[in-house]
Design a protein around this motif. Structure first.
Motif: not given
Length: 180
Positions: A26-34, A41-42, A76-80, A136-143
């Motif tokens: 679940s999305l909640q499980r994904y939050y907790v796992d990461n 960052i959370t 989630y912050k991505t890098s090259e 892709k150049e920054m990462g992703f965010a979920i709110v």
């Protein structure tokens, strides 16, 4: 006879428990796992902590804003060097959000940046609103937007209006500096 009925009831109850405890992520499980994983960052943000200029809000926007209680942020912050990990994590989130319990509200794509808004619940009352953005150049965010009596249609209008709202950036400094 009574013993047979008890046996059937216990069997049904046990089956229901096993089926409801599916191992789907679940999305909640994904939050907790990461929440303490590298490159993530959370932050939990009570809506009372976010100062937004509501002077130009319509009645619908005001109602939608007042129905929100808190925001759960995961970034989630991505890098090259870790595009493979980024693509893997992005695929996990997309798989979770492709579940039929998430209803589509808004999809926006602009110059490689994508934003999707989904909700869980009915057209009249959402249990939660999910805002998912990626670049892709920054990462992703979920709110995860959590509250009481949230109306998905009004929340869509509110989200559009917040794009031009005056938000005190000092409140979101940790999140903004994470993506730099």
């Amino acid at each position: 006879m009574q013993r047979t009925i008890q046996y059937i009831l216990y069997t049904i109850l046990t089956t229901v428990l096993f089926v409801s405890c599916g191992d789907g992520v679940s999305l909640q499980r994904y939050y907790v796992d990461n929440q303490e994983t590298k490159n993530f960052i959370t932050q939990d943000i009570p809506i009372s902590m976010v100062e937004i200029d509501k002077s130009n809000f319509t009645k619908e926007q005001e109602e939608a804003y007042n129905s929100v209680k808190r925001l759960n942020f995961l970034g989630y912050k991505t890098s090259e060097n870790d595009l493979e990990t980024y693509n893997s994590e992005l695929a996990k989130v997309k798989t979770i959000l492709s579940n039929e319990k998430y209803n589509d509200l808004i999809d926006v794509s602009d110059r490689g940046r994508k934003m999707t808004v989904k909700y869980v619940g009915t057209d009249e009352a959402a249990e939660e609103i999910i805002v998912f953005g990626s670049a892709k150049e920054m990462g992703f965010a979920i709110v995860r937007v959590l509250g009481d009596g949230m109306n998905p249609e009004k929340m869509g209008v509110l989200i559009h209006s917040l794009q031009n709202a005056n938000v005190n950036e000092n409140q979101l400094q940790d999140i903004m500096s994470f993506f730099k």
